[in-house]
Structure formats: C-alpha cells, structure tokens
Motif scaffolding. Structure first.
Motif, PDB file in Angstrom:
ATOM      1  N   SER A  38       0.836  -1.192   0.000  1.00  0.00           N
ATOM      2  CA  SER A  38       0.000   0.000   0.000  1.00  0.00           C
ATOM      3  C   SER A  38       0.877   1.249   0.000  1.00  0.00           C
ATOM      4  CB  SER A  38      -0.915   0.008   1.227  1.00  0.00           C
ATOM      5  OG  SER A  38      -0.139   0.057   2.426  1.00  0.00           O
ATOM      6  N   THR A  39       0.262   2.393  -0.278  1.00  0.00           N
ATOM      7  CA  THR A  39       0.992   3.652  -0.280  1.00  0.00           C
ATOM      8  C   THR A  39       1.324   4.071   1.147  1.00  0.00           C
ATOM      9  OG1 THR A  39      -0.116   4.366  -2.314  1.00  0.00           O
ATOM     10  CG2 THR A  39       0.913   6.074  -0.953  1.00  0.00           C
ATOM     11  N   ASP A  52      -3.969  -6.395  -4.629  1.00  0.00           N
ATOM     12  CA  ASP A  52      -5.074  -5.449  -4.475  1.00  0.00           C
ATOM     13  C   ASP A  52      -4.915  -4.223  -5.362  1.00  0.00           C
ATOM     14  OD1 ASP A  52      -6.236  -7.130  -2.704  1.00  0.00           O
ATOM     15  OD2 ASP A  52      -5.844  -5.935  -0.906  1.00  0.00           O
ATOM     16  N   ASN A  53      -3.692  -3.753  -5.537  1.00  0.00           N
ATOM     17  CA  ASN A  53      -3.474  -2.581  -6.386  1.00  0.00           C
ATOM     18  C   ASN A  53      -3.841  -2.875  -7.839  1.00  0.00           C
ATOM     19  OD1 ASN A  53      -2.447  -0.836  -4.338  1.00  0.00           O
ATOM     20  ND2 ASN A  53      -0.475  -1.902  -4.451  1.00  0.00           N
ATOM     21  N   ARG A  55      -6.128  -5.104  -8.694  1.00  0.00           N
ATOM     22  CA  ARG A  55      -7.597  -5.181  -8.705  1.00  0.00           C
ATOM     23  C   ARG A  55      -8.199  -3.779  -8.776  1.00  0.00           C
ATOM     24  NH1 ARG A  55      -6.582  -8.829  -4.285  1.00  0.00           N
ATOM     25  NH2 ARG A  55      -6.572 -11.002  -4.995  1.00  0.00           N
ATOM     26  N   PHE A  56      -7.566  -2.836  -8.099  1.00  0.00           N
ATOM     27  CA  PHE A  56      -8.033  -1.451  -8.162  1.00  0.00           C
ATOM     28  C   PHE A  56      -7.953  -0.933  -9.595  1.00  0.00           C
ATOM     29  CE2 PHE A  56      -6.564   2.987  -8.383  1.00  0.00           C
ATOM     30  CZ  PHE A  56      -7.700   3.631  -7.913  1.00  0.00           C
ATOM     31  N   LEU A  57      -6.871  -1.250 -10.294  1.00  0.00           N
ATOM     32  CA  LEU A  57      -6.745  -0.814 -11.691  1.00  0.00           C
ATOM     33  C   LEU A  57      -7.813  -1.446 -12.570  1.00  0.00           C
ATOM     34  CD1 LEU A  57      -2.892  -0.868 -12.352  1.00  0.00           C
ATOM     35  CD2 LEU A  57      -4.334   1.088 -11.828  1.00  0.00           C
ATOM     36  N   GLU A  59     -10.713  -2.162 -11.843  1.00  0.00           N
ATOM     37  CA  GLU A  59     -12.012  -1.541 -11.578  1.00  0.00           C
ATOM     38  C   GLU A  59     -12.012  -0.046 -11.863  1.00  0.00           C
ATOM     39  OE1 GLU A  59     -12.665  -2.469  -7.524  1.00  0.00           O
ATOM     40  OE2 GLU A  59     -12.928  -4.636  -7.864  1.00  0.00           O
ATOM     41  N   ASP A  60     -10.882   0.485 -12.318  1.00  0.00           N
ATOM     42  CA  ASP A  60     -10.753   1.918 -12.547  1.00  0.00           C
ATOM     43  C   ASP A  60     -11.075   2.245 -14.009  1.00  0.00           C
ATOM     44  OD1 ASP A  60     -10.146   4.563 -12.584  1.00  0.00           O
ATOM     45  OD2 ASP A  60      -8.003   4.333 -12.189  1.00  0.00           O
ATOM     46  N   ASP A 258      -0.439   8.608  -4.915  1.00  0.00           N
ATOM     47  CA  ASP A 258      -0.843   7.205  -4.762  1.00  0.00           C
ATOM     48  C   ASP A 258       0.238   6.358  -5.431  1.00  0.00           C
ATOM     49  OD1 ASP A 258      -2.066   4.789  -4.472  1.00  0.00           O
ATOM     50  OD2 ASP A 258      -3.882   5.301  -5.589  1.00  0.00           O
ATOM     51  N   SER A 261      -0.662   2.542  -6.570  1.00  0.00           N
ATOM     52  CA  SER A 261      -1.373   2.379  -7.845  1.00  0.00           C
ATOM     53  C   SER A 261      -0.495   2.762  -9.027  1.00  0.00           C
ATOM     54  CB  SER A 261      -2.642   3.233  -7.841  1.00  0.00           C
ATOM     55  OG  SER A 261      -3.533   2.808  -6.831  1.00  0.00           O
TER      56      SER A 261
END
Length: 291
Positions: A38-39, A52-53, A55-57, A59-60, A258, A261
């Motif tokens: 994480s950041t 997780d990072n 997965r964030f992409l 969904e972005d 961030d 990410s």
C-alpha cells in the motif's frame, strides 16, 4: 590467456552493466515490489496487500480509458511516422537540388525539446486565430474549432504532434541504411530489367529490414513514453480524452501521491512493452534479412 581476455572484456563491460542494473533493472524490480504494498503515509507505513493494487486498476474506468487511448495513439503514430520516415529518406537520398537543406528541414523537429514543440503547436491549434483555424476558414469556410478542447479531435491533434516530431528522427536511420546499400545490387537489378518499384520492393526494402526492426522497437517505446506534449497541451483532457498510461501514472504518483497504484500501472506498462518487444524480435526478426 583466454581467462585474461575474458576478465578484460568483463572489466570493459562493467561500467555499462552497472548503469544498466542501477537505472533499469533495479528500478523495474523495485517497482514490482512496491506494487504489492500500500501507499505509505505519514502515520501509516506501507503494508503488504498482494494484488489489491492491480484489482483497483481493473475496476478503474480511467485506467481502461488511458489504455485504450494509448493503443489508438500507438496504432496511429507508429505506422504513420515509420512510413513517412521511409518516404522522406527515399526522397532526400536521390539526386535533387538542395537535398542538404531538405534533410536539415526534416531533421529539425527532432532536435527541438518536446516542451518547445508543444508550445509551438499550441499556436497552430489555438481556436479562431491559430494557424490551423485560419487555414481551414480560408480554404473551406469552417468556423472556429477547439482542436484541443474537443473530445473528438484532441487525441488526433496529439498524434499529429508526435508524428511531426518523430518522423525526422527515424528518417536519419533509414537514410544511413539506404546509403549503405551497395550500388552494384541496384545496378544488377536494373540490368535484369526490374522496374524502380520492383527494385524497391525486392531489393531495397529487404535490405532495410534490420533498420526497420530497430525503428519499430523505438517507435513502440516512444508511443508509450513521449507524453511531454500531452502534459503541456491538454494535461490528459478534455475528460481524459488524451490521457495515456504514462500521463495517468504521473497523475497518480505525483499529483495524488498514490505511489502504490502508480507502481502497479507501471508494471502493467512494462509488461505491455516487454510483450510487444518479444513479438517483434521473435516474429519480425525471423523475416529480417541481414547482409
């Protein structure tokens, strides 16, 4: 004696290897490592988050928009700039008056900094009193067009700037390769009755294969690397119409801080470039003829 020669070779290579490891391989591995954390914040250290990072992409929506824009940008700039470079090289390689001045004119955009190029083209794209609007109003009677502020034209304007900047650079490599072709080969083909078009297709283009491969690799890298003009001219707008992967990485990493990410997106970008490079060397190189 052989061991001494090998040691001498490694000593000669060591400065370049150290720079390559320090500024290429280590940053790539470190970026992959940071993408799994994480950041870090002032009161919260980085913690392991796995994928997780990524997965964030996934969904972005802005990431997917930037990826699509980058693919369109690459598909447009690469063939146009390479094809234009080849045509310019063939032209200035011939016997024509003022070819030295013409070569300089083609190469001049290459030596200009991209920031200067962006500010120059801002004058062309300025609505109403910009050079492009003045020309279209005089020739076709079109009204003022917001080339950089319209979702339909902004990315195309960025593609034009990139092609204008890169074509002259690639032309120099093609020109050097054309001048290295032995004239006896061209003369032999002409004696056999081959037309100029057939000589170009059967003799010149195959001999330009190694140069074309080199140019294609650089063109792909530049399609994902050259974003200075976008940051200056549009900052990824309007409504992310000109956002590319590298501009979005810059936004996440240095504007929103961030870093996690941004690291994950950098890994995605490296994976795309590595895949494309592998395809080029495994597929295109097999069809490349070396002298």
């Amino acid at each position: 004696m052989k061991d001494r020669t090998t040691l001498h070779a490694w000593l000669m290579l060591s400065p370049a290897l150290l720079l390559l490891v320090a500024f290429t391989h280590y940053p790539a591995v470190a970026t992959l490592w940071h993408a799994l954390f994480s950041t870090p914040r002032a009161n919260r250290p980085a913690r392991f988050v796995g994928l997780d990072n990524f997965r964030f992409l996934a969904e972005d929506p802005i990431f997917w928009q930037a990826l699509w824009n980058n693919l369109v940008y690459a598909v447009a700039t690469i063939p146009i700039s390479v094809g234009l470079a080849l045509l310019m090289a063939l032209w200035v390689n011939g016997k024509l008056k003022g070819r030295t001045a013409l070569r300089m004119a083609y190469f001049t955009p290459t030596v200009l900094p991209m920031i200067a190029v962006a500010n120059l083209w801002l004058f062309f794209f300025t609505p109403d009193y910009g050079l492009l609007d003045r020309a279209t109003q005089f020739l076709f009677g079109w009204g003022p067009t917001n080339w950089l502020g319209s979702h339909e034209t902004a990315l195309g304007a960025m593609i034009v700037v990139a092609v204008w900047k890169e074509a002259g650079f690639f032309m120099i490599f093609y020109l050097a390769a054309l001048q290295a072709i032995p004239p006896v080969l061209l003369e032999a083909a002409a004696v056999e009755g081959a037309s100029r078009a057939r000589i170009l297709w059967r003799v010149v283009l195959p001999l330009l294969g190694p140069t074309t491969l080199f140019i294609l690799v650089n063109a792909v890298i530049n399609a994902f690397r050259l974003v200075d003009h976008i940051i200056v001219m549009t900052r990824g707008g309007p409504d992310n119409a000109t956002a590319l992967l590298l501009t979005y990485i810059y936004e996440l990493g240095f504007r929103f801080w961030d870093t996690a990410s941004a690291s994950a997106m950098t890994v995605v970008l490296l994976a795309i470039l590595a895949t494309v490079a592998a395809v080029q060397f495994l597929v295109v190189e097999r069809r490349t003829h070396y002298q």
